[in-house]
Write an enzyme that holds these catalytic residues in place. Structure first.
Site, PDB file in Angstrom:
ATOM      1  N   PHE A  15       0.829  -1.208   0.000  1.00  0.00           N
ATOM      2  CA  PHE A  15       0.000   0.000   0.000  1.00  0.00           C
ATOM      3  C   PHE A  15       0.875   1.274   0.000  1.00  0.00           C
ATOM      4  O   PHE A  15       0.904   2.024  -0.991  1.00  0.00           O
ATOM      5  CB  PHE A  15      -0.932  -0.089   1.216  1.00  0.00           C
ATOM      6  CG  PHE A  15      -1.599   1.185   1.613  1.00  0.00           C
ATOM      7  CD1 PHE A  15      -2.253   1.980   0.676  1.00  0.00           C
ATOM      8  CD2 PHE A  15      -1.597   1.595   2.949  1.00  0.00           C
ATOM      9  CE1 PHE A  15      -2.877   3.164   1.060  1.00  0.00           C
ATOM     10  CE2 PHE A  15      -2.224   2.766   3.341  1.00  0.00           C
ATOM     11  CZ  PHE A  15      -2.851   3.554   2.397  1.00  0.00           C
ATOM     12  N   LEU A  75      10.363  -0.458   4.076  1.00  0.00           N
ATOM     13  CA  LEU A  75       8.943  -0.560   4.434  1.00  0.00           C
ATOM     14  C   LEU A  75       8.473  -2.007   4.555  1.00  0.00           C
ATOM     15  O   LEU A  75       7.335  -2.243   4.969  1.00  0.00           O
ATOM     16  CB  LEU A  75       8.069   0.150   3.367  1.00  0.00           C
ATOM     17  CG  LEU A  75       7.906   1.666   3.464  1.00  0.00           C
ATOM     18  CD1 LEU A  75       9.213   2.384   3.185  1.00  0.00           C
ATOM     19  CD2 LEU A  75       6.840   2.163   2.503  1.00  0.00           C
ATOM     20  N   LYS A  93      10.799 -12.160  12.399  1.00  0.00           N
ATOM     21  CA  LYS A  93      11.987 -12.353  11.549  1.00  0.00           C
ATOM     22  C   LYS A  93      12.053 -11.268  10.478  1.00  0.00           C
ATOM     23  O   LYS A  93      13.117 -10.715  10.196  1.00  0.00           O
ATOM     24  CB  LYS A  93      11.937 -13.731  10.873  1.00  0.00           C
ATOM     25  CG  LYS A  93      12.309 -14.872  11.786  1.00  0.00           C
ATOM     26  CD  LYS A  93      12.136 -16.223  11.115  1.00  0.00           C
ATOM     27  CE  LYS A  93      13.177 -16.481  10.042  1.00  0.00           C
ATOM     28  NZ  LYS A  93      12.989 -17.821   9.419  1.00  0.00           N
ATOM     29  N   THR A  94      10.898 -10.994   9.852  1.00  0.00           N
ATOM     30  CA  THR A  94      10.880  -9.953   8.809  1.00  0.00           C
ATOM     31  C   THR A  94      11.376  -8.635   9.375  1.00  0.00           C
ATOM     32  O   THR A  94      12.196  -7.951   8.769  1.00  0.00           O
ATOM     33  CB  THR A  94       9.455  -9.785   8.239  1.00  0.00           C
ATOM     34  OG1 THR A  94       9.137 -10.953   7.495  1.00  0.00           O
ATOM     35  CG2 THR A  94       9.331  -8.557   7.337  1.00  0.00           C
ATOM     36  N   ARG A 108      27.272  -0.641   4.085  1.00  0.00           N
ATOM     37  CA  ARG A 108      28.285  -0.975   3.081  1.00  0.00           C
ATOM     38  C   ARG A 108      28.338   0.105   2.000  1.00  0.00           C
ATOM     39  O   ARG A 108      29.405   0.494   1.531  1.00  0.00           O
ATOM     40  CB  ARG A 108      27.959  -2.342   2.455  1.00  0.00           C
ATOM     41  CG  ARG A 108      29.079  -2.910   1.588  1.00  0.00           C
ATOM     42  CD  ARG A 108      28.699  -4.283   1.058  1.00  0.00           C
ATOM     43  NE  ARG A 108      27.621  -4.245   0.104  1.00  0.00           N
ATOM     44  CZ  ARG A 108      27.777  -3.992  -1.193  1.00  0.00           C
ATOM     45  NH1 ARG A 108      28.962  -3.748  -1.693  1.00  0.00           N
ATOM     46  NH2 ARG A 108      26.730  -3.981  -1.997  1.00  0.00           N
ATOM     47  N   TYR A 147       4.886  -7.464  16.258  1.00  0.00           N
ATOM     48  CA  TYR A 147       4.949  -6.224  15.471  1.00  0.00           C
ATOM     49  C   TYR A 147       5.474  -5.065  16.331  1.00  0.00           C
ATOM     50  O   TYR A 147       6.429  -4.387  15.954  1.00  0.00           O
ATOM     51  CB  TYR A 147       3.552  -5.922  14.938  1.00  0.00           C
ATOM     52  CG  TYR A 147       3.452  -4.747  14.005  1.00  0.00           C
ATOM     53  CD1 TYR A 147       3.880  -4.839  12.683  1.00  0.00           C
ATOM     54  CD2 TYR A 147       2.902  -3.533  14.432  1.00  0.00           C
ATOM     55  CE1 TYR A 147       3.768  -3.754  11.808  1.00  0.00           C
ATOM     56  CE2 TYR A 147       2.785  -2.451  13.568  1.00  0.00           C
ATOM     57  CZ  TYR A 147       3.219  -2.566  12.263  1.00  0.00           C
ATOM     58  OH  TYR A 147       3.102  -1.491  11.405  1.00  0.00           O
ATOM     59  N   TYR A 161      23.335   1.647  14.600  1.00  0.00           N
ATOM     60  CA  TYR A 161      24.115   1.860  13.363  1.00  0.00           C
ATOM     61  C   TYR A 161      24.552   3.320  13.236  1.00  0.00           C
ATOM     62  O   TYR A 161      25.644   3.617  12.759  1.00  0.00           O
ATOM     63  CB  TYR A 161      23.321   1.418  12.121  1.00  0.00           C
ATOM     64  CG  TYR A 161      23.635  -0.001  11.712  1.00  0.00           C
ATOM     65  CD1 TYR A 161      22.968  -1.084  12.264  1.00  0.00           C
ATOM     66  CD2 TYR A 161      24.648  -0.265  10.781  1.00  0.00           C
ATOM     67  CE1 TYR A 161      23.281  -2.385  11.912  1.00  0.00           C
ATOM     68  CE2 TYR A 161      24.970  -1.561  10.418  1.00  0.00           C
ATOM     69  CZ  TYR A 161      24.278  -2.617  10.988  1.00  0.00           C
ATOM     70  OH  TYR A 161      24.601  -3.902  10.636  1.00  0.00           O
TER      71      TYR A 161
HETATM   72  P1  NAD Z   1       1.404  -3.485   3.321  1.00  0.00           P
HETATM   73  O1  NAD Z   1       1.139  -4.781   4.009  1.00  0.00           O
HETATM   74  O2  NAD Z   1       0.434  -3.006   2.299  1.00  0.00           O
HETATM   75  O3  NAD Z   1       2.838  -3.507   2.629  1.00  0.00           O
HETATM   76  C1  NAD Z   1       3.921  -4.222   3.148  1.00  0.00           C
HETATM   77  C2  NAD Z   1       4.741  -4.754   1.977  1.00  0.00           C
HETATM   78  O4  NAD Z   1       5.871  -5.473   2.495  1.00  0.00           O
HETATM   79  C3  NAD Z   1       3.937  -5.740   1.110  1.00  0.00           C
HETATM   80  O5  NAD Z   1       4.123  -5.444  -0.253  1.00  0.00           O
HETATM   81  C4  NAD Z   1       4.547  -7.094   1.466  1.00  0.00           C
HETATM   82  O6  NAD Z   1       4.423  -8.036   0.428  1.00  0.00           O
HETATM   83  C5  NAD Z   1       5.977  -6.713   1.790  1.00  0.00           C
HETATM   84  N1  NAD Z   1       6.652  -7.686   2.674  1.00  0.00           N
HETATM   85  C6  NAD Z   1       6.175  -8.214   3.830  1.00  0.00           C
HETATM   86  N2  NAD Z   1       7.080  -9.060   4.349  1.00  0.00           N
HETATM   87  C7  NAD Z   1       8.148  -9.068   3.502  1.00  0.00           C
HETATM   88  C8  NAD Z   1       9.399  -9.747   3.478  1.00  0.00           C
HETATM   89  N3  NAD Z   1       9.732 -10.620   4.463  1.00  0.00           N
HETATM   90  N4  NAD Z   1      10.248  -9.518   2.458  1.00  0.00           N
HETATM   91  C9  NAD Z   1       9.925  -8.651   1.450  1.00  0.00           C
HETATM   92  N5  NAD Z   1       8.749  -7.991   1.412  1.00  0.00           N
HETATM   93  C10 NAD Z   1       7.877  -8.181   2.432  1.00  0.00           C
HETATM   94  O7  NAD Z   1       1.586  -2.420   4.491  1.00  0.00           O
HETATM   95  P2  NAD Z   1       1.698  -0.829   4.404  1.00  0.00           P
HETATM   96  O8  NAD Z   1       0.490  -0.265   5.039  1.00  0.00           O
HETATM   97  O9  NAD Z   1       2.088  -0.409   3.050  1.00  0.00           O
HETATM   98  O10 NAD Z   1       2.908  -0.586   5.417  1.00  0.00           O
HETATM   99  C11 NAD Z   1       4.228  -0.380   4.938  1.00  0.00           C
HETATM  100  C12 NAD Z   1       5.148  -0.115   6.114  1.00  0.00           C
HETATM  101  O11 NAD Z   1       4.691   1.003   6.865  1.00  0.00           O
HETATM  102  C13 NAD Z   1       5.256  -1.281   7.103  1.00  0.00           C
HETATM  103  O12 NAD Z   1       6.588  -1.394   7.534  1.00  0.00           O
HETATM  104  C14 NAD Z   1       4.376  -0.854   8.254  1.00  0.00           C
HETATM  105  O13 NAD Z   1       4.814  -1.405   9.469  1.00  0.00           O
HETATM  106  C15 NAD Z   1       4.533   0.651   8.225  1.00  0.00           C
HETATM  107  N6  NAD Z   1       3.345   1.317   8.800  1.00  0.00           N
HETATM  108  C16 NAD Z   1       2.190   1.427   8.095  1.00  0.00           C
HETATM  109  C17 NAD Z   1       1.096   2.042   8.688  1.00  0.00           C
HETATM  110  C18 NAD Z   1      -0.207   2.218   7.955  1.00  0.00           C
HETATM  111  O14 NAD Z   1      -1.170   2.719   8.559  1.00  0.00           O
HETATM  112  N7  NAD Z   1      -0.332   1.914   6.698  1.00  0.00           N
HETATM  113  C19 NAD Z   1       1.167   2.523  10.002  1.00  0.00           C
HETATM  114  C20 NAD Z   1       2.360   2.353  10.686  1.00  0.00           C
HETATM  115  C21 NAD Z   1       3.458   1.775  10.076  1.00  0.00           C
END
Ligand code: NAD
Ligand code: UDP
Length: 313
Positions: A15, A75, A93-94, A108, A147, A161
């Site tokens: 998203f 992200l 893990k992710t 790097r 999370y 870092y």
């Molecule tokens: P989303 O679930 O739509 O997007 C996450 C993306 O990460 C997806 O495309 C998914 O396929 C990919 N992904 C997940 N695990 C993965 C892995 N192990 N390796 C590679 N790709 C992987 O979520 P979003 O709403 O777009 O959120 C994006 C980021 O923003 C996240 O880190 C989330 O924690 C953070 N965030 C979002 C919100 C929100 O309200 N949308 C709020 C707080 C934080």
């Protein structure tokens, strides 16, 4: 001739990531989108497929990778409680290994690194609204911990870092964001209420509906991320909308826009579901000259239009 900026966006098929990619490619920069498509869709980035500045790599961030880039926007991570709780060990893990691998790559390359952190680092907050210096009230062993605690260790890694390697890190604490390209089965509240209303189903309210959230439209959030990446700030910096709403008010507003005849079904409040949330965004205003512009009415109308098309396909 100056070389084009090369960006790596992990989670770019999701998203927020796909909206960020749109902005960077529209500016003429180069983008590598790295995603395992767990909650992301190729559809979100399909229109860039033939653009020479765009490249997609299917890869899981828990594994290291070698690339040449100038900026890393990290992200990758499922954001909806439904999806991050599906396999919580994988989520931990992710977040840990993914952030560790991407920070290693940034170090790097001496690339700039931005972490998409979250308001969840404040847990179920006792301080309201939440400023960045509030340390939070997080359950370390609950259903949301993979999370919440994951993002806390990710922030810790970023700052270690910075201290040990002088890496140029930026930590954005993102509050609830909504808009087009959320999945129809995403499970988060705005997409749930819109899809339920468009399909003529009852709206599912968890708990009494008196818990609060503050909802930021996606375009505003992406502007904030870009301003933070281009600033000299490391953060953490809250990015979110300061208008706070009860969940039941959101349900009423959405059904009034789509179908006022629908009713509500009340379900139990999930474990550790925060009772209140609203950002203090004074730091973002001061250091990034950023604040949200799109109000909830306008943002919801745009999101409803997206889901109308999505459900008709
Ligand atoms: P989303 O679930 O739509 O997007 C996450 C993306 O990460 C997806 O495309 C998914 O396929 C990919 N992904 C997940 N695990 C993965 C892995 N192990 N390796 C590679 N790709 C992987 O979520 P979003 O709403 O777009 O959120 C994006 C980021 O923003 C996240 O880190 C989330 O924690 C953070 N965030 C979002 C919100 C929100 O309200 N949308 C709020 C707080 C934080
Ligand atoms: N919620 C709800 N009905 C739904 C989905 C969510 O009442 O169908 C509630 C949920 O319990 C929480 C709020 O809406 O109190 C926001 O939930 P979401 O999953 O969108 O985000 P988060 O809890 O991570 O802020």
């Amino acid at each position: 001739m100056t070389r084009n900026i090369r960006n790596l966006i992990t989670g770019g098929a999701g998203f927020l990531g796909s909206h960020l990619i749109d902005r960077l490619l529209e500016k003429g920069e180069e983008v590598i989108c790295l995603d395992n498509t767990f909650t992301g869709r190729k559809n979100n980035i399909q229109k860039w497929w033939d653009n020479p500045n765009f490249e997609f790599i299917r890869h899981d961030v828990t594994q290291p990778i070698l690339l040449e880039v100038d900026k890393i926007w990290h992200l990758a991570c499922p954001a909806s409680p439904v999806h991050y709780q599906e396999n919580p060990i994988k989520t931990s893990k992710t977040i840990f290994l993914g952030t560790y691998n991407m920070l290693g790559l940034a170090n790097r390359l001496k690339a700039k690194f931005l972490l998409a952190s979250t308001s969840e680092v404040y847990g179920d907050p006792e301080v309201h609204p939440q400023p960045e210096n509030y340390r939070g009230s997080v359950n370390p062993i609950g259903l949301r911990s993979c999370y919440d605690e994951g993002k806390r260790i990710a922030e810790c890694l970023c700052f270690d870092y910075k201290r040990m390697h002088n890496l140029d890190i930026k930590v954005a604490r993102i509050f609830n964001t909504y808009g087009p390209r959320m999945l129809k089965n995403d499970g988060r509240v705005i997409s749930n209420f819109i899809v339920q209303s468009l399909e003529g189903n009852s709206l599912t309210i968890y708990g009494s509906g008196n818990q609060t959230r503050s909802f930021c439209y996606v375009d505003d959030l992406i502007s904030g991320l870009i301003k933070l990446m281009n600033s000299d700030q490391s953060g953490p910096i809250n990015l979110g909308n300061t208008k706070e709403h009860k969940i039941i008010e959101i349900a009423q507003l959405i059904k009034s826009k789509i179908n006022n005849e629908l009713d509500f079904i009340f379900k139990p409040l999930p474990e550790d579901d925060p009772l209140q949330r609203k950002p203090n965004i004074e730091l973002a205003k001061k250091y990034l000259s950023w604040e949200p512009k799109v109000d909830l009415n306008e943002g919801l109308n745009r999101t409803i239009n997206f889901f109308k098309k999505e459900l008709n396909e």
